[in-house]
Design a protein around this motif. Sequence first.
Motif: not given
Length: 130
Positions: A69-75, A103-109
């Motif tokens: 959902p949203g077209g992106e996923a957290c690892v 990919s894009e890092r957001r904080g630790t994810w």
Amino acid sequence: MSKSDIAELPVLNASAELPVLDASAVVPCCPPITAGELSQVDAEKMAVMFKALSDPVRLRLFSKVASHPGGEACVCDISDVGVSQPTVSHHLKKLREAGLLTSERRGTWVYYKVAPPVVAAMSAMLDLRG
């Protein structure tokens, strides 16, 4: 709000809306397969992408990102593919290196997205109607 709090929130829309690409905006890396023999350079470019998708774990990860959902996923949301976390990271790196994911890092994810122009270029190359 922690990751576990977010996971407990209700899902409002379970179907993923994927962006629709304007075919005229896609700049393929290679000519369609019906246009003639691929050059060595074009064949090498495309082989890297297809090789990245030829591994079942990579294909599952790619599918999980594309359908999320949203077209992106957290690892953290897609790593349940039956291999260890370091192996998941390795496969995601290979998909990124092939240009299939961004990919894009957001904080630790780290969050992953499918690279639509690259996938559209692969599709255009295999289009037998051209």
